[in-house]
Design an enzyme around this catalytic site. Structure first.
Site, PDB file in Angstrom:
ATOM      1  N   THR A  89       0.732  -0.657   0.322  1.00 40.01           N
ATOM      2  CA  THR A  89       0.018   0.127  -0.219  1.00 40.01           C
ATOM      3  C   THR A  89       0.769   1.028  -0.142  1.00 40.01           C
ATOM      4  OG1 THR A  89      -1.465  -1.258   1.459  1.00 40.01           O
ATOM      5  CG2 THR A  89      -2.114   1.145   1.709  1.00 40.01           C
ATOM      6  N   ASP A 149       1.758  -7.025  -4.253  1.00 39.32           N
ATOM      7  CA  ASP A 149       0.974  -7.663  -2.998  1.00 39.32           C
ATOM      8  C   ASP A 149       1.572  -8.126  -1.836  1.00 39.32           C
ATOM      9  OD1 ASP A 149      -1.121  -7.887  -0.956  1.00 39.32           O
ATOM     10  OD2 ASP A 149      -2.305  -6.771  -1.710  1.00 39.32           O
ATOM     11  N   THR A 202       1.698  -5.047   4.429  1.00 35.36           N
ATOM     12  CA  THR A 202       1.501  -4.451   6.102  1.00 35.36           C
ATOM     13  C   THR A 202       1.288  -6.889   5.850  1.00 35.36           C
ATOM     14  OG1 THR A 202      -0.351  -4.215   5.868  1.00 35.36           O
ATOM     15  CG2 THR A 202       1.255  -2.393   6.662  1.00 35.36           C
ATOM     16  N   THR A 241       1.732 -21.770  20.942  1.00 35.92           N
ATOM     17  CA  THR A 241       0.424 -21.139  21.084  1.00 35.92           C
ATOM     18  C   THR A 241      -0.760 -20.539  19.987  1.00 35.92           C
ATOM     19  OG1 THR A 241      -0.840 -20.240  23.311  1.00 35.92           O
ATOM     20  CG2 THR A 241       1.022 -19.227  23.015  1.00 35.92           C
TER      21      THR A 241
HETATM   22  N1  ASP Z   1      -2.177  -6.275   0.467  1.00 36.90           N
HETATM   23  C1  ASP Z   1      -1.453  -5.099   1.536  1.00 36.90           C
HETATM   24  C2  ASP Z   1      -0.302  -5.488   0.906  1.00 36.90           C
HETATM   25  O1  ASP Z   1      -0.197  -6.345   1.992  1.00 36.90           O
HETATM   26  C3  ASP Z   1      -1.897  -4.018   2.544  1.00 36.90           C
HETATM   27  C4  ASP Z   1      -0.549  -3.140   2.915  1.00 36.90           C
HETATM   28  O2  ASP Z   1       0.512  -2.640   2.101  1.00 36.90           O
HETATM   29  O3  ASP Z   1      -0.629  -3.004   4.122  1.00 36.90           O
HETATM   30  O4  ASP Z   1       0.231  -5.448   0.337  1.00 36.90           O
END
Ligand code: ASP
Length: 342
Positions: free
Chosen positions: A15, A59, A91, A277
């Site tokens: 992103t 992505d 992320t 866990t």
């Molecule tokens: N779907 C995106 C990714 O992981 C989300 C992000 O960048 O925050 O590339």
């Protein structure tokens, strides 16, 4: 170049590197040559900042161990030319990548800071600008001539976390990651406050990059009512070498005879069963409750407070190194990069 530190920012996708198309409104990757117009203050940072854009931007949900090998190779090839590295990454799987790199880059001794954002850089309210600038500052930071953070870490929303202790827990808030079992390496407010006692120390050894990863691993997440059929199809998957048993609480599991028998048979077939866990905080303690005693008896390996992301990366790394199963068991219960608390 002068005496300014050199920092390499590696852009992999996600992103952070997107901009809203003026007509359609859709999010598209923007050309990283334009980064200075997106983040004007970069010009004022007292460093030579260079950008390297991966040829295929992804992505991070498309992340694959082969990509980790490419990333580790970039760092290896450029290692001597830069004081620190910042990796811009989606992320969704950032915690997996950070964990994998922590094992692949042995004797790192330089900062590798992963960051990204919940809103693209091209959007006015983006969190990406602060995340990028602070990550660069951290990658540059020295104390007595040594890097302050000579390890793989994730910087996100005012906190620096050890990469292999991190989990993404929020798909919406700017604060997207937690490190449930390890303190932050730094908190960023008016000043950057480093928690020196919790940051790995440098050593004088040379960087060693491990590029063999074996991904014949699986995760078996327990839930009340899990059937014999599901357990059996996981444990009998072809080429399987190790299974993460995502257990309840402090490493507990059903005591049904069929369940224990299936695990025991898998262990006899040389499949490693690693007990991790489902809790985001706390540790596996086999034998604490009656519901984990049999797991210990049949040879299930306790994962202490490891995250599932790190368990996956550590198994791929150890299996890739082709150690015998005795050595793998020993290393799984040893902290190699600060990933577990024994
Ligand atoms: N779907 C995106 C990714 O992981 C989300 C992000 O960048 O925050 O590339």
């Amino acid at each position: 170049m002068g005496n300014k530190p050199s920092i390499l920012v590696i852009y992999t996708g996600g992103t952070i590197g997107m901009i809203q198309h003026p007509d359609s409104g859709t999010l598209q990757p923007f050309n990283f040559d334009d980064i200075y117009s997106q983040v004007l203050v970069l010009e004022n940072i007292n460093a030579n900042i260079e950008f390297l854009e991966f040829e295929s931007l992804i992505d991070s949900s498309n992340m694959h161990p082969d990509f980790w090998i490419k990333l580790a190779s970039v760092i290896e090839n450029k290692f001597d030319d830069y004081q620190g590295f910042v990796i811009l990454h989606g992320t969704d799987t950032m915690a997996y990548t950070a964990s994998a790199l922590s094992f692949m880059l042995e004797n790192l001794n330089k900062p590798v800071i992963l960051t990204g954002s919940q809103l693209p850089l091209g959007i006015i309210r983006t969190d990406g600008r602060d995340n990028l600038i602070n990550s660069i500052e951290i990658a540059m930071a020295l104390k007595d001539g040594n890097p302050i953070v000579p390890e793989v870490a994730i910087y996100f929303e005012n906190r620096l976390l050890r990469g292999n202790r991190t989990t993404k827990t929020n798909a919406e808030n700017f604060s997207a990651f937690i490190s449930g079992n390890y303190p932050s390496l730094a908190e960023v407010g008016v000043r950057i406050k480093y928690n020196y006692n919790f940051i790995n120390r440098t050593n004088s050894k040379k960087l060693k990059v491990h590029k063999e990863l074996d991904y014949n691993v699986a995760i078996l997440k327990l839930f009340p009512g899990i059937s014999q059929h599901i357990v059996s199809s996981t444990l009998n998957a072809s080429n399987l070498k190790a299974v993460i048993l995502e257990s309840f609480g402090s490493g507990n599991a059903p005591t049904d005879k069929w369940f224990i028998k299936q695990l025991e048979n898998a262990i006899k077939r040389n499949i490693l069963i690693f007990n991790v866990t489902q809790c985001k905080e706390g540790s596996v303690e086999i034998g604490k409750y009656e519901t984990s005693v049999d797991l210990g008896k049949i040879g299930v390996i306790g994962g202490f407070d490891i995250t599932t992301e790190t368990a996956i990366a550590k198994l791929m790394y150890l299996l890739g190194a082709k150690h015998n199963s005795g050595k793998i068991k020993k290393l799984l219960t040893t902290s190699l990069r600060g990933e577990i608390t024994i």
